[in-house]
Design a protein around this motif. Structure first.
Motif, PDB file in Angstrom:
ATOM      1  N   ILE A 336       9.799   1.874  -5.687  1.00  0.00           N
ATOM      2  CA  ILE A 336       8.434   1.758  -3.747  1.00  0.00           C
ATOM      3  C   ILE A 336       9.100   0.609  -3.324  1.00  0.00           C
ATOM      4  CG2 ILE A 336       6.909   2.737  -5.188  1.00  0.00           C
ATOM      5  CD1 ILE A 336       5.505   0.418  -6.179  1.00  0.00           C
ATOM      6  N   PRO A 337       8.323   0.645  -2.587  1.00  0.00           N
ATOM      7  CA  PRO A 337       8.920  -0.534  -1.430  1.00  0.00           C
ATOM      8  C   PRO A 337       8.271  -1.454  -2.309  1.00  0.00           C
ATOM      9  CG  PRO A 337       7.544   1.638   0.099  1.00  0.00           C
ATOM     10  CD  PRO A 337       7.958   1.729  -1.272  1.00  0.00           C
ATOM     11  N   ASN A 338       8.353  -3.086  -1.930  1.00  0.00           N
ATOM     12  CA  ASN A 338       7.332  -3.927  -2.271  1.00  0.00           C
ATOM     13  C   ASN A 338       5.937  -3.959  -1.755  1.00  0.00           C
ATOM     14  OD1 ASN A 338       6.425  -6.544  -3.150  1.00  0.00           O
ATOM     15  ND2 ASN A 338       8.210  -7.487  -1.850  1.00  0.00           N
ATOM     16  N   ASP A 339       4.449  -3.592  -1.582  1.00  0.00           N
ATOM     17  CA  ASP A 339       3.667  -3.229  -1.477  1.00  0.00           C
ATOM     18  C   ASP A 339       2.890  -2.888  -2.583  1.00  0.00           C
ATOM     19  OD1 ASP A 339       1.592  -2.078  -0.001  1.00  0.00           O
ATOM     20  OD2 ASP A 339       2.412  -1.043   1.478  1.00  0.00           O
ATOM     21  N   PHE A 340       1.286  -3.402  -2.751  1.00  0.00           N
ATOM     22  CA  PHE A 340       0.781  -3.335  -3.455  1.00  0.00           C
ATOM     23  C   PHE A 340       0.253  -2.152  -3.781  1.00  0.00           C
ATOM     24  CE2 PHE A 340      -3.890  -4.453  -5.118  1.00  0.00           C
ATOM     25  CZ  PHE A 340      -3.836  -3.907  -6.104  1.00  0.00           C
ATOM     26  N   ASP A 341       0.000  -1.849  -2.265  1.00  0.00           N
ATOM     27  CA  ASP A 341      -1.149  -0.636  -1.362  1.00  0.00           C
ATOM     28  C   ASP A 341      -0.784   0.357  -2.573  1.00  0.00           C
ATOM     29  OD1 ASP A 341      -2.948  -2.682  -0.439  1.00  0.00           O
ATOM     30  OD2 ASP A 341      -2.584  -2.115   0.841  1.00  0.00           O
ATOM     31  N   LEU A 342       0.046   0.834  -1.976  1.00  0.00           N
ATOM     32  CA  LEU A 342       1.465   2.026  -2.873  1.00  0.00           C
ATOM     33  C   LEU A 342       1.054   1.696  -4.403  1.00  0.00           C
ATOM     34  CD1 LEU A 342       4.507   1.387   0.211  1.00  0.00           C
ATOM     35  CD2 LEU A 342       2.616   3.394  -0.349  1.00  0.00           C
ATOM     36  N   LEU A 343       1.417   0.747  -5.118  1.00  0.00           N
ATOM     37  CA  LEU A 343       0.968   1.087  -6.488  1.00  0.00           C
ATOM     38  C   LEU A 343      -0.137   0.728  -7.124  1.00  0.00           C
ATOM     39  CD1 LEU A 343       2.690  -0.398  -9.609  1.00  0.00           C
ATOM     40  CD2 LEU A 343       1.718  -2.427  -8.987  1.00  0.00           C
ATOM     41  N   ARG A 344      -1.100   1.041  -6.214  1.00  0.00           N
ATOM     42  CA  ARG A 344      -2.286   1.049  -6.533  1.00  0.00           C
ATOM     43  C   ARG A 344      -2.221   2.424  -6.258  1.00  0.00           C
ATOM     44  NH1 ARG A 344      -5.591  -2.036  -1.974  1.00  0.00           N
ATOM     45  NH2 ARG A 344      -6.369  -3.397  -3.819  1.00  0.00           N
ATOM     46  N   GLN A 345      -1.740   3.167  -4.922  1.00  0.00           N
ATOM     47  CA  GLN A 345      -2.447   4.412  -4.976  1.00  0.00           C
ATOM     48  C   GLN A 345      -1.511   5.723  -6.067  1.00  0.00           C
ATOM     49  OE1 GLN A 345      -0.085   5.968  -1.018  1.00  0.00           O
ATOM     50  NE2 GLN A 345      -1.690   4.984  -0.244  1.00  0.00           N
ATOM     51  N   GLN A 346       0.032   4.875  -6.753  1.00  0.00           N
ATOM     52  CA  GLN A 346       0.097   5.092  -7.391  1.00  0.00           C
ATOM     53  C   GLN A 346      -0.895   5.449  -9.104  1.00  0.00           C
ATOM     54  OE1 GLN A 346       3.220   7.117  -8.379  1.00  0.00           O
ATOM     55  NE2 GLN A 346       3.599   6.744  -5.824  1.00  0.00           N
ATOM     56  N   LEU A 347      -1.388   4.523  -9.105  1.00  0.00           N
ATOM     57  CA  LEU A 347      -2.032   4.259 -10.632  1.00  0.00           C
ATOM     58  C   LEU A 347      -3.072   3.684 -10.626  1.00  0.00           C
ATOM     59  CD1 LEU A 347       0.617   1.021 -11.800  1.00  0.00           C
ATOM     60  CD2 LEU A 347       0.335   3.502 -12.538  1.00  0.00           C
TER      61      LEU A 347
END
Ligand code: F0G
Length: 352
Positions: A336-347
């Motif tokens: 994933i890109p270096n972006d917390f929102d994207l990690l949050r979206q996944q988890l």
């Protein structure tokens, strides 16, 4: 008490004399890990003796410390061995420690990357032959007869002396021998060393004797088949051996202990390899996992007595062979890109 290695710890059971150098990389004293999940599933008390915790990551350190110390004592200046990888790593390390020249002969392209990296780093002179382990062993045996190289394969009796100490550690930890000892079989030195160790301790301490369950890879199973395998093949390269040097000793160990030897397929080995790591958090190299695969097979056949204490010898560290690990688990990291929102979206909202 500070652990000082095998030669100090088990001096009275080993050929250690006044003039034996007390060589050590603090080998031995490896963890005995209860495998709680598998124990429950299989109705036994299963432990893993994690030999991957030795200084070069395999059980070979136990035998090599003794063989190299004796080579040094006898004035040798160079050691030589054939290897599927772990012996060469241990020989190179203890050779370096003892200031001895170290020559290793390996089957080209058939040893795990971690093991090759070790031999290179410890400064061994490496010859890779277009042949298998059995052929490499013949070569180094001949070489050691012609020239002043000390052979440090397990046909050197000091190797088995050192390796028998693992049986002592088991008996000390369990306050007696286990009911069953499950062990991978390649060149058949280790199974013979354990049996020697159990018998010697029993003679002094009445600690009892286990039944030995040996396991070979199906494509490299000469003892199971009762005949030499000319072109052994298995994913478990550590035990890719078709004509074990200690065949006779291993047969005696199996017979005297009332044990059995069986083979497991590469598929069964890989299944056990992944199961052990993902269920128990224990990462051992494929050859080691032939024990878990074999016990699993015997559990399914209903031949493991309920409540039996069983020790599986995990001979080498999983990190020795990263290629097989990376290939075995199909799931790749999620990039994933270096972006917390994207990690949050996944988890988010999916903890279990
Ligand atoms: N497990 C591992 C990880 C090994 O490296 C070996 C042998 C065995 C089991 C089998 O032990 O030969 O005493 O029956 N490795 C040798 C080597 C052959 O060259 O490192 P064995």
């Amino acid at each position: 008490m500070l652990w000082k290695g095998l030669l100090q710890q088990y001096k009275e059971y080993l050929p250690v004399t006044e003039s034996t150098p007390l060589l050590s990389l603090n080998e031995g004293h490896t963890p005995l890990i209860p495998l709680t999940h598998l124990s429950k599933e299989w109705g036994i008390n299963l432990y893993a003796k994690y030999e991957g915790a030795n200084p070069t990551g395999s059980f070979k350190d136990r035998g090599m410390v003794m063989a190299v110390a004796k080579a040094k004592e006898e004035g040798s200046r160079a050691i030589i061995c054939a290897s599927t990888g772990n012996t060469s790593a241990a020989a190179a390390a203890y050779g370096a420690r003892a200031c001895l020249r170290c020559i290793v002969v390996i089957p080209d392209g058939k040893i795990a990357q971690g093991k090759l990296a070790q031999a290179k780093m410890y400064g061994a002179e490496i010859f890779a032959i277009e042949g298998n382990f059995d052929e490499a062993l013949q070569m180094v045996q001949k070489m050691s007869e012609e020239e002043d190289f000390t052979l440090v394969n397990s046909v050197n009796p000091y190797r088995l002396e050192g390796q028998k100490t693992a049986a002592f550690e088991l008996v000390d930890a369990l306050e007696g021998a286990p009911d069953i000892l499950a062990i991978p079989v390649g060149n058949a030195g280790n199974i013979s060393a354990y049996w020697k160790g159990f018998k010697e301790y029993d003679a002094v301490k009445s600690s009892g004797l286990p039944r030995i369950h040996g396991f070979q890879a199906a494509g490299a199973a000469p003892i199971v088949n009762g005949s030499v395998v000319k072109n052994p093949e298995t994913i478990a390269t550590a035990i890719r051996i078709g004509n074990p040097a200690s065949w006779k000793l291993a047969s005696s160990a199996l017979e005297e202990s009332g044990g059995v030897i069986d083979s497991v397929t590469d598929e069964e080995i890989l299944e056990a390899y992944q199961m052990l790591a993902s269920k128990e958090g224990v990462f051992a190299e494929p050859a080691s996992c032939s024990t878990i695969a074999g016990l699993y097979k015997q559990h399914k056949q209903g031949v493991l007595p309920n409540g039996a204490s069983v020790v599986a010898i995990l001979t080498g560290n999983g990190l020795k062979d990263p290629d097989i690990a990376l290939k075995t688990v199909k799931q790749e990291p999620i990039v994933i890109p270096n972006d917390f929102d994207l990690l949050r979206q996944q988890l988010k909202g999916c903890v279990v």
